[in-house]
Motif scaffolding. Structure first.
Motif, mmCIF file in Angstrom:
data_model
loop_
_atom_site.group_PDB
_atom_site.id
_atom_site.type_symbol
_atom_site.label_atom_id
_atom_site.label_comp_id
_atom_site.label_asym_id
_atom_site.label_seq_id
_atom_site.Cartn_x
_atom_site.Cartn_y
_atom_site.Cartn_z
ATOM 1 N N UNK A 17 56.330 13.656 59.288
ATOM 2 C CA UNK A 17 57.510 12.863 58.908
ATOM 3 C C UNK A 17 58.796 13.630 59.200
ATOM 4 N N UNK A 18 58.807 14.924 58.900
ATOM 5 C CA UNK A 18 59.998 15.730 59.165
ATOM 6 C C UNK A 18 60.281 15.839 60.660
ATOM 7 N N UNK A 19 59.234 15.987 61.455
ATOM 8 C CA UNK A 19 59.435 16.073 62.905
ATOM 9 C C UNK A 19 59.940 14.751 63.448
ATOM 10 N N UNK A 20 59.306 13.652 63.046
ATOM 11 C CA UNK A 20 59.703 12.341 63.559
ATOM 12 C C UNK A 20 61.082 11.927 63.064
ATOM 13 N N UNK A 21 61.457 12.370 61.862
ATOM 14 C CA UNK A 21 62.764 12.041 61.322
ATOM 15 C C UNK A 21 63.887 12.891 61.888
ATOM 16 N N UNK A 22 63.545 13.908 62.638
ATOM 17 C CA UNK A 22 64.555 14.763 63.234
ATOM 18 C C UNK A 22 65.068 15.843 62.295
ATOM 19 N N UNK A 23 64.468 15.958 61.110
ATOM 20 C CA UNK A 23 64.903 16.984 60.168
ATOM 21 C C UNK A 23 64.398 18.367 60.549
ATOM 22 N N UNK A 24 63.337 18.418 61.317
ATOM 23 C CA UNK A 24 62.806 19.694 61.789
ATOM 24 C C UNK A 24 62.333 19.485 63.228
ATOM 25 N N UNK A 25 62.625 20.432 64.064
ATOM 26 C CA UNK A 25 62.238 20.338 65.472
ATOM 27 C C UNK A 25 60.820 20.877 65.648
ATOM 28 N N UNK A 26 60.242 20.626 66.795
ATOM 29 C CA UNK A 26 58.860 21.023 67.059
ATOM 30 C C UNK A 26 58.691 22.544 67.035
ATOM 31 N N UNK A 27 59.658 23.285 67.540
ATOM 32 C CA UNK A 27 59.566 24.753 67.565
ATOM 33 C C UNK A 27 59.420 25.362 66.181
ATOM 34 N N UNK A 28 60.366 25.077 65.263
ATOM 35 C CA UNK A 28 60.212 25.608 63.909
ATOM 36 C C UNK A 28 58.951 25.104 63.201
ATOM 37 N N UNK A 29 58.516 23.894 63.511
ATOM 38 C CA UNK A 29 57.292 23.374 62.903
ATOM 39 C C UNK A 29 56.082 24.186 63.359
ATOM 40 N N UNK A 30 56.037 24.524 64.638
ATOM 41 C CA UNK A 30 54.935 25.337 65.156
ATOM 42 C C UNK A 30 54.957 26.721 64.520
ATOM 43 N N UNK A 31 56.140 27.292 64.369
ATOM 44 C CA UNK A 31 56.262 28.600 63.720
ATOM 45 C C UNK A 31 55.770 28.520 62.271
#
Length: 64
Positions: A17-31
């Motif tokens: 949800x955070x990735x799709x909502x634009x609140x978190x980008x894919x890079x920080x999510x992977x980290x």
């Protein structure tokens, strides 16, 4: 087992949800995912598991 699987599923849904909502980008999510993965293999993992188990028991004992 059921609690840890539920927590993993809940966190995965929140992450999506955070990735799709634009609140978190894919890079920080992977980290964040990699951090959790490597944290689970440290000596701190049993302490974190005990804390989460006690938190789940505390929440379970609340009656409305």
């Amino acid at each position: 087992m059921a609690i840890s699987l539920s927590v993993v599923l809940l966190l995965a849904i929140i992450l999506v949800v955070l990735i799709r909502g634009g609140n978190i980008k894919a890079g920080p999510a992977i980290v964040a995912v990699l951090f959790g993965f490597f944290l689970a293999s440290t000596g701190m993992a049993p302490s974190i598991q005990r804390f989460l188990d006690s938190l789940a028991q505390s929440i379970n004992s609340i009656s409305f």
